[in-house]
Design a protein around this motif. Structure first.
Motif, mmCIF file in Angstrom:
data_model
loop_
_atom_site.group_PDB
_atom_site.id
_atom_site.type_symbol
_atom_site.label_atom_id
_atom_site.label_comp_id
_atom_site.label_asym_id
_atom_site.label_seq_id
_atom_site.Cartn_x
_atom_site.Cartn_y
_atom_site.Cartn_z
ATOM 1 N N GLN A 1 -7.710 4.406 -7.743
ATOM 2 C CA GLN A 1 -8.662 3.343 -7.416
ATOM 3 C C GLN A 1 -8.170 2.435 -6.286
ATOM 4 O O GLN A 1 -8.980 1.810 -5.599
ATOM 5 C CB GLN A 1 -8.940 2.494 -8.658
ATOM 6 C CG GLN A 1 -9.708 3.211 -9.749
ATOM 7 C CD GLN A 1 -11.176 3.360 -9.431
ATOM 8 O OE1 GLN A 1 -11.734 2.617 -8.640
ATOM 9 N NE2 GLN A 1 -11.824 4.331 -10.055
ATOM 10 N N SER A 2 -6.865 2.373 -6.100
ATOM 11 C CA SER A 2 -6.321 1.529 -5.027
ATOM 12 C C SER A 2 -6.782 1.980 -3.653
ATOM 13 O O SER A 2 -6.870 1.179 -2.721
ATOM 14 C CB SER A 2 -4.782 1.543 -5.069
ATOM 15 O OG SER A 2 -4.313 0.993 -6.274
ATOM 16 N N GLU B 1 0.833 -1.208 0.000
ATOM 17 C CA GLU B 1 0.000 0.000 0.000
ATOM 18 C C GLU B 1 0.867 1.257 0.000
ATOM 19 O O GLU B 1 0.538 2.243 -0.666
ATOM 20 C CB GLU B 1 -0.931 -0.002 1.205
ATOM 21 C CG GLU B 1 -2.080 -0.999 1.086
ATOM 22 C CD GLU B 1 -2.948 -1.039 2.325
ATOM 23 O OE1 GLU B 1 -4.183 -1.118 2.178
ATOM 24 O OE2 GLU B 1 -2.394 -0.981 3.445
ATOM 25 N N ARG C 1 2.065 1.737 -3.493
ATOM 26 C CA ARG C 1 0.976 2.243 -4.341
ATOM 27 C C ARG C 1 0.674 3.702 -4.042
ATOM 28 O O ARG C 1 0.357 4.468 -4.953
ATOM 29 C CB ARG C 1 -0.279 1.393 -4.115
ATOM 30 C CG ARG C 1 -0.202 -0.005 -4.726
ATOM 31 C CD ARG C 1 -1.451 -0.796 -4.398
ATOM 32 N NE ARG C 1 -1.429 -2.119 -5.003
ATOM 33 C CZ ARG C 1 -2.298 -3.092 -4.732
ATOM 34 N NH1 ARG C 1 -3.275 -2.861 -3.849
ATOM 35 N NH2 ARG C 1 -2.206 -4.264 -5.323
ATOM 36 N N THR D 1 0.733 6.749 -6.642
ATOM 37 C CA THR D 1 -0.429 7.623 -6.823
ATOM 38 C C THR D 1 -0.036 9.088 -6.706
ATOM 39 O O THR D 1 -0.458 9.931 -7.517
ATOM 40 C CB THR D 1 -1.515 7.290 -5.776
ATOM 41 O OG1 THR D 1 -1.888 5.913 -5.910
ATOM 42 C CG2 THR D 1 -2.744 8.164 -5.958
#
Length: 258
Positions: free
Chosen positions: A40-41, A11, A14, A18
């Motif tokens: 979207q994650s 996470e 990600r 992002t």
């Protein structure tokens, strides 16, 4: 005491992607791709509404980023505007914290039955709303993530707060560029293939992908691929913008059946 929000190594990676990718967003189609990709994650959604302008005034405008052009219908868009205005008021009266909204059939959704009924009527399911309260006037930014797969919770609120600076600055970077270059021309020599021109002409005439597939004797998937190619070539976020840009550039005619 609230439970601490922790992120896994995946996470965290990600999240970095992002944030970094938000810096590459300058145009509306790029904002759409960013919202449908990296974002979207953390805030999974099907429809994103962003508002800008001074809260509570006629200058406050709502715009939609979605996979189809359903919201180009004026009546639907007017109803969506009213819904977002109610969400803004709810957000302001609640201390400017992320707000969760659910269909009227769900118990515990914030905002009362009026907002829930509107979400039901418009088929928008669960929603999360948050904005940038520290920017007055035209520099405001309000975001509603709609048609979320599941009811949003504390982790979604956490990510909405964490990512708000990037949502906000990216939005206004895009809006400023659009203001400076309102009629940016297509790249020299850019053309549509015969099939792409046929497809986008049928889109202009109000046909769905299924209807276009029947007319052209193609599969709906092939039609969808042609539409996506046109969006990418014209650097737009949805079908309505593609039609407008194609007509303006005289890549297709401007009337039904032309």
């Amino acid at each position: 005491m609230d439970t601490l929000i922790t992120l896994s190594p995946v996470e965290l990676e990600r999240l970095l992607i992002t944030i970094e990718s938000s810096q590459q967003v300058h145009r509306r189609h790029q904002y759409f791709l960013w919202s449908q990709g990296a974002l979207q994650s953390f805030l999974p959604h099907d429809v994103l509404v962003f508002g800008h302008g001074e809260y509570g005034t006629p200058n406050f405008r709502c715009e939609v980023l979605a996979r189809n052009n359903t919201w180009e219908d004026r009546a639907l868009h007017a109803e969506l505007n009213r819904l977002v205005q109610m969400m803004v008021e709810n957000w302001q009266s609640s201390g400017h914290i992320p707000r969760f909204f659910g269909p009227a059939s769900d118990e515990g959704g914030a905002g009362g039955s009026v907002i829930g009924q509107a979400l039901d009527r418009l088929g928008l399911g669960h929603a999360l709303a948050h904005g940038a309260k520290e920017f007055p006037g035209d520099c405001s930014g309000f975001f509603v993530f709609m048609r979320m797969a599941d009811a949003p919770g504390r982790r979604h609120a956490y990510f909405a707060e964490m990512l708000m600076p990037y949502l906000h600055t990216t939005l206004h970077r895009m809006l400023q560029l659009e203001k400076e270059m309102p009629s940016r021309r297509l790249r020299p020599g850019l053309t549509l293939s015969t099939r792409e021109a046929q497809v986008i002409s049928l889109v202009r005439d109000g046909n769905t992908n299924q209807q276009i597939a029947k007319v052209l004797e193609l599969s709906p998937l092939t039609v969808k691929n042609h539409v996506q190619n046109v969006l990418r070539k014209l650097e737009v976020a949805n079908r309505a913008q593609a039609v407008a840009k194609a007509v303006k550039a005289r890549l297709i005619g401007d009337t039904v059946g032309s």
